[in-house]
Design a protein around this motif. Structure first.
Motif, mmCIF file in Angstrom:
data_model
loop_
_atom_site.group_PDB
_atom_site.id
_atom_site.type_symbol
_atom_site.label_atom_id
_atom_site.label_comp_id
_atom_site.label_asym_id
_atom_site.label_seq_id
_atom_site.Cartn_x
_atom_site.Cartn_y
_atom_site.Cartn_z
ATOM 1 N N MET A 193 -34.813 50.097 -22.311
ATOM 2 C CA MET A 193 -35.767 50.530 -23.327
ATOM 3 C C MET A 193 -36.485 49.334 -23.934
ATOM 4 O O MET A 193 -37.707 49.326 -24.073
ATOM 5 N N ILE A 194 -35.714 48.288 -24.260
ATOM 6 C CA ILE A 194 -36.308 47.099 -24.874
ATOM 7 C C ILE A 194 -37.261 46.427 -23.891
ATOM 8 O O ILE A 194 -38.364 46.006 -24.259
ATOM 9 N N SER A 195 -36.836 46.366 -22.636
ATOM 10 C CA SER A 195 -37.675 45.704 -21.643
ATOM 11 C C SER A 195 -38.999 46.442 -21.457
ATOM 12 O O SER A 195 -40.054 45.826 -21.315
ATOM 13 N N VAL A 196 -38.937 47.780 -21.471
ATOM 14 C CA VAL A 196 -40.167 48.577 -21.338
ATOM 15 C C VAL A 196 -41.078 48.328 -22.533
ATOM 16 O O VAL A 196 -42.286 48.111 -22.397
ATOM 17 N N GLY A 197 -40.512 48.288 -23.723
ATOM 18 C CA GLY A 197 -41.273 48.045 -24.949
ATOM 19 C C GLY A 197 -41.962 46.686 -24.914
ATOM 20 O O GLY A 197 -43.146 46.541 -25.253
ATOM 21 N N LEU A 198 -41.206 45.674 -24.444
ATOM 22 C CA LEU A 198 -41.723 44.321 -24.362
ATOM 23 C C LEU A 198 -42.913 44.241 -23.405
ATOM 24 O O LEU A 198 -43.941 43.623 -23.692
ATOM 25 N N LEU A 199 -42.717 44.918 -22.268
ATOM 26 C CA LEU A 199 -43.766 44.937 -21.248
ATOM 27 C C LEU A 199 -45.054 45.533 -21.816
ATOM 28 O O LEU A 199 -46.154 44.994 -21.640
ATOM 29 N N LEU A 200 -44.898 46.666 -22.542
ATOM 30 C CA LEU A 200 -46.061 47.332 -23.132
ATOM 31 C C LEU A 200 -46.741 46.418 -24.149
ATOM 32 O O LEU A 200 -47.970 46.368 -24.236
ATOM 33 N N LEU A 201 -45.926 45.688 -24.900
ATOM 34 C CA LEU A 201 -46.454 44.804 -25.931
ATOM 35 C C LEU A 201 -47.311 43.694 -25.305
ATOM 36 O O LEU A 201 -48.432 43.427 -25.741
ATOM 37 N N VAL A 202 -46.763 43.066 -24.262
ATOM 38 C CA VAL A 202 -47.493 41.998 -23.574
ATOM 39 C C VAL A 202 -48.808 42.536 -23.018
ATOM 40 O O VAL A 202 -49.869 41.920 -23.148
ATOM 41 N N TRP A 203 -48.714 43.693 -22.415
ATOM 42 C CA TRP A 203 -49.890 44.363 -21.846
ATOM 43 C C TRP A 203 -50.943 44.597 -22.935
ATOM 44 O O TRP A 203 -52.126 44.295 -22.775
ATOM 45 N N GLU A 204 -50.484 45.132 -24.064
ATOM 46 C CA GLU A 204 -51.385 45.430 -25.171
ATOM 47 C C GLU A 204 -52.112 44.162 -25.629
ATOM 48 O O GLU A 204 -53.326 44.140 -25.822
ATOM 49 N N LEU A 205 -51.334 43.075 -25.774
ATOM 50 C CA LEU A 205 -51.909 41.814 -26.253
ATOM 51 C C LEU A 205 -52.921 41.273 -25.245
ATOM 52 O O LEU A 205 -54.012 40.821 -25.622
ATOM 53 N N CYS A 206 -52.568 41.331 -23.966
ATOM 54 C CA CYS A 206 -53.465 40.862 -22.913
ATOM 55 C C CYS A 206 -54.787 41.615 -22.963
ATOM 56 O O CYS A 206 -55.867 41.021 -22.919
ATOM 57 N N ALA A 207 -54.678 42.946 -23.040
ATOM 58 C CA ALA A 207 -55.874 43.789 -22.978
ATOM 59 C C ALA A 207 -56.768 43.549 -24.194
ATOM 60 O O ALA A 207 -57.996 43.597 -24.096
ATOM 61 N N THR A 208 -56.143 43.281 -25.356
ATOM 62 C CA THR A 208 -56.924 43.150 -26.581
ATOM 63 C C THR A 208 -57.589 41.780 -26.677
ATOM 64 O O THR A 208 -58.737 41.669 -27.092
ATOM 65 N N TYR A 209 -56.855 40.719 -26.324
ATOM 66 C CA TYR A 209 -57.342 39.370 -26.623
ATOM 67 C C TYR A 209 -57.905 38.619 -25.429
ATOM 68 O O TYR A 209 -58.456 37.543 -25.585
ATOM 69 N N SER A 210 -57.765 39.136 -24.230
ATOM 70 C CA SER A 210 -58.218 38.381 -23.065
ATOM 71 C C SER A 210 -59.706 38.591 -22.802
ATOM 72 O O SER A 210 -60.320 37.843 -22.060
ATOM 73 N N GLY A 211 -60.260 39.630 -23.390
ATOM 74 C CA GLY A 211 -61.673 39.897 -23.177
ATOM 75 C C GLY A 211 -61.953 40.734 -21.939
ATOM 76 O O GLY A 211 -63.114 40.946 -21.604
ATOM 77 N N ILE A 212 -60.909 41.172 -21.245
ATOM 78 C CA ILE A 212 -61.124 42.067 -20.101
ATOM 79 C C ILE A 212 -61.594 43.415 -20.633
ATOM 80 O O ILE A 212 -61.059 43.937 -21.608
ATOM 81 N N LYS A 213 -62.601 43.966 -19.943
ATOM 82 C CA LYS A 213 -63.167 45.227 -20.434
ATOM 83 C C LYS A 213 -62.176 46.377 -20.304
ATOM 84 O O LYS A 213 -61.419 46.432 -19.330
ATOM 85 N N PRO A 214 -62.175 47.315 -21.252
ATOM 86 C CA PRO A 214 -61.255 48.459 -21.176
ATOM 87 C C PRO A 214 -61.521 49.341 -19.961
ATOM 88 O O PRO A 214 -60.651 50.105 -19.554
ATOM 89 N N THR A 215 -62.682 49.232 -19.338
ATOM 90 C CA THR A 215 -62.920 50.020 -18.118
ATOM 91 C C THR A 215 -62.212 49.393 -16.920
ATOM 92 O O THR A 215 -62.116 49.998 -15.862
ATOM 93 N N ILE A 216 -61.724 48.127 -17.103
ATOM 94 C CA ILE A 216 -60.928 47.484 -16.058
ATOM 95 C C ILE A 216 -59.442 47.602 -16.399
ATOM 96 O O ILE A 216 -58.648 48.165 -15.636
ATOM 97 N N LEU A 217 -59.075 47.057 -17.555
ATOM 98 C CA LEU A 217 -57.676 47.112 -17.994
ATOM 99 C C LEU A 217 -57.590 47.697 -19.399
ATOM 100 O O LEU A 217 -57.790 46.980 -20.388
ATOM 101 N N PRO A 218 -57.336 48.999 -19.513
ATOM 102 C CA PRO A 218 -57.223 49.592 -20.833
ATOM 103 C C PRO A 218 -55.875 49.247 -21.469
ATOM 104 O O PRO A 218 -54.881 49.109 -20.765
ATOM 105 N N ALA A 219 -55.872 49.052 -22.774
ATOM 106 C CA ALA A 219 -54.624 48.771 -23.486
ATOM 107 C C ALA A 219 -53.767 50.042 -23.533
ATOM 108 O O ALA A 219 -54.306 51.152 -23.484
#
Lengths: 255, 250
Positions: B1-27
Motif C-alpha cells: 500500500m505504501i509503495s503504491v502511494g509513493l509511486l502515485l506521489l512521484v507521478w503526481e509531482l512529475c506531471a505537475t512540475y516537469s512541464g509535460i502536457k496533461p494530454t501526454i502524461l496526466p497527473a
C-alpha cells in the motif's frame, strides 16, 4: 489354529529378488512381529497381503487362499496417513465409510472409542493440530474400528521421537491385552518387537528370507523392570546378534 | 500500500512540475477527477467486461476440471493432449484476438473464448499436478480398505489437489480481466477494451488510465475473492498454522 499362513512366498521387482522365500503363520489373537533391517522388503510383504502387488507362493487365510484382500486386513501404513482435510472424527470413520456404512452410523460406532485412545475432546480437531503420538493413536483408531480379522501395522511408531515411541509401545501393549487383536507388526526396532510380540520372525537383508523364528516367553503385562526386563534384554541381545552377524546363514531354523 | 502511494506521489509531482502536457502524461489527480466525471460511461463499459470475464472464467474452470479428471483416469491422454495445450499458450494474443473476433463476431462468444484461452492452462496444470501429489500411503491404505479408483479420487486425490488448484486459480484470475480487455480491444460494441481504444484515439490518456484503474480494481477484487474462497474451502490450513507452535513432527 493359524489364521494367516504364508508358504514359500516370493516377489521380485524387475529381476531384483526382494522376497526370497517367506513362510510364516499368525495364530488367532496372536501378536507377531517381522523384524528386519531397513530395505529388506518388509513393506513389500504387506503390499502382497493388501493386494497392491502380486507375488508367487501360497497365501492362506483361515485355510482358504487370499483373494478378496480388503476383507481380512486393516492396514496401518508407515506414516499416519491421516487426511489433513478431515477432522479426527472423520478420519477415524474413513474405513467404515469406504465399507458403505452411513456417516452418522459410522460416527456413532467410533465416538465411544475416543476416550480409550486418549483422543477425547479432539474429535473436531484437524490432524495438523495434534501431536505426533496423538496422530498415531488416531491412525490406529481408524485401523481397528474397521473390525477386520487382522491388523497389519507397518512401522507404526517409526516417525516418533524416542520418548513418545516408548510411551506408545506401552499403550499399545496395554490395548492389545484388552482387545486381543490378531496382529502382524513390521518393525526394525528390536526392543519394540520383543516388548510387543508373542513371536518374532527375523528377516535377512534383501533378498529377504526368514532367518529365525523366536518365541517371546515373557509374561504379560510386559514391564520395563525386574526379572522379565532382564530376560527381555538377553533376548534383544540374541536377536541383534542374529541380525548383525548373519553368517553363516542358518536357513530355516525353527525351534 | 505504501509503495503504491509513493509511486502515485512521484507521478503526481512529475506531471505537475516537469512541464509535460496533461494530454501526454496526466497527473493521477486528473485521472481520478476525469474518472469521476465519466463514471457513468466507465461503469457502463465495465459491465460487459465483467460479464465476459466471469463467463469465460467459468467455462475455463469447468473445462480444466473435466479435462484434469479425464487425464487423471487415462494417463495416455495426458501425453496426447498436453502438447496441444502448451502450444495454445504460445499463441500471441495480439494476433489471435482479431482473428477470433473475425471468426465469431463482435458478440460475447469471442471474449469468452479468449478469456478461457489465457486462464485454462494454469488451472489444468495445477489440478493434474495436485492429483499426483496425493500421499502414496493414503492411496495404498484406501485400496486396502477396498476403495475403487473413483472412491480414491473423490476421497483422496481431489482434496489433495486443492492447495495446487487455488495456486493455479490465483494465477489464472489475474489473466482473466486482461484477456477480456484484449478481446474487446480487437472489436466490441461496449467494454473497457473498446473504451480504452476510443479514449486513446481521442487523445485522452487520462481516460485510458481511468479505465486501466477500473480493470486493476476488478482484478484485485477477483483475486481477493479467490483468497476468501480458499479460506472457506480449506479450513484445515489455518487450523494447522495456528497450532504450529504445538510441535510439528516429521
Amino acid at each position: 489354529m493359524s489364521r494367516l499362513e504364508l508358504r514359500h512366498v516370493r516377489k521380485a521387482f524387475g529381476g531384483l529378488d526382494v522376497l526370497a522365500d517367506i513362510s510364516l503363520s499368525v495364530g488367532a489373537s496372536e501378536f507377531v512381529s517381522i523384524l528386519g533391517p531397513s530395505g529388506a522388503g518388509k513393506s513389500t510383504l504387506f503390499q502382497l497381503l493388501t493386494g497392491a502387488e502380486h507375488g508367487e507362493g501360497e497365501m492362506l487365510f483361515d485355510g482358504a487362499p487370499l483373494d478378496d484382500h480388503g476383507r481380512h486386513f486393516a492396514f496401518m501404513p508407515q506414516c499416519d496417513a491421516l487426511m489433513p482435510w478431515r477432522r479426527i472424527l472423520n478420519n477415524a470413520t474413513l474405513g467404515l465409510e469406504v465399507q458403505g456404512i452411513r456417516r452418522k452410523a459410522a460416527r456413532a460406532r467410533v465416538a465411544p472409542l475416543f476416550a480409550e485412545f486418549g483422543l477425547a475432546g479432539f474429535e473436531r480437531h484437524f490432524p495438523a493440530q495434534l501431536s505426533g503420538g496423538m496422530r498415531q493413536r488416531a491412525a490406529l483408531l481408524r485401523t481397528v474400528v474397521q473390525e477386520r480379522d487382522m491388523l497389519l501395522l507397518d512401522e507404526p511408531f517409526g516417525a516418533l521421537d524416542a520418548l513418545t515411541r516408548t510411551a506408545m509401545q506401552r499403550w499399545l501393549e496395554q490395548m492389545w491385552r484388552h482387545h486381543r487383536w490378531t496382529a502382524l507388526l513390521i518393525t526394525h526396532d528390536v526392543r519394540e518387537a520383543v516388548f510387543l510380540s508373542d513371536r518374532i520372525y527375523v528377516l535377512s537383508a534383501r533378498p529377504a528370507r526368514i532367518v529365525r523364528e523366536i518365541k517371546v516367553p515373557l509374561p504379560r503385562p510386559r514391564s520395563l523392570g525386574g526379572d522379565a526386563a532382564r530376560q527381555a534384554s538377553a533376548l534383544e541381545a540374541e536377536i541383534l546378534d542374529i541380525i548383525l552377524n548373519p553368517n553363516p546363514p542358518k536357513g530355516h531354523d525353527h525351534d | 500500500m505504501i509503495s503504491v502511494g509513493l509511486l502515485l506521489l512521484v507521478w503526481e509531482l512529475c506531471a505537475t512540475y516537469s512541464g509535460i502536457k496533461p494530454t501526454i502524461l496526466p497527473a493521477p489527480s486528473r485521472v481520478f477527477e476525469q474518472a469521476m466525471l465519466n463514471r457513468e460511461a466507465l461503469v457502463d463499459n465495465a459491465i460487459p467486461t465483467i460479464r465476459a470475464t466471469l463467463l469465460g472464467f467459468a467455462c475455463s474452470l469447468s473445462a480444466a476440471f473435466a479435462l484434469s479428471m479425464l487425464v487423471d483416469f487415462f494417463l495416455p491422454l495426458r501425453r496426447a493432449l498436453f502438447p496441444v495445450f502448451i502450444v495454445s499458450q504460445t499463441l500471441p494474443l495480439v494476433a489471435i484476438a482479431p482473428l477470433v473476433v473475425l471468426w465469431f463476431g463482435f458478440g460475447l462468444a469471442p471474449k469468452i473464448m479468449l478469456v478461457a484461452l489465457v486462464t485454462f492452462f494454469p488451472m489444468l496444470v495445477a489440478l493434474v499436478e495436485g492429483y499426483e501429489a496425493t500421499e502414496a500411503e493414503i492411496g495404498q491404505m484406501l485400496r486396502a480398505m477396498g476403495a475403487g479408483r473413483w472412491r480414491i479420487f473423490v476421497l483422496a486425490r481431489l482434496p489433495s489437489a486443492l492447495p495446487y488448484f487455488f495456486a493455479g486459480l490465483r494465477i489464472s484470475i489475474t489473466y482473466a480481466v486482461v484477456g477480456a480487455i484484449f478481446a474487446e480491444y480487437a472489436g466490441a460494441a461496449k467494454g473497457l477494451g473498446i473504451y480504452m481504444l476510443n479514449a486513446k484515439n481521442n487523445f485522452r490518456p487520462d481516460l485510458v488510465l481511468a479505465a486501466v484503474g477500473v480493470s486493476a480494481a476488478l482484478t484485485l477484487v477477483l483475486f481477493g475473492l479467490t483468497v476468501l474462497l480458499q479460506r472457506l474451502a480449506m479450513p484445515w490450513e489455518r487450523a494447522g498454522k495456528e497450532s504450529a507452535g504445538k510441535g510439528p513432527w516429521r
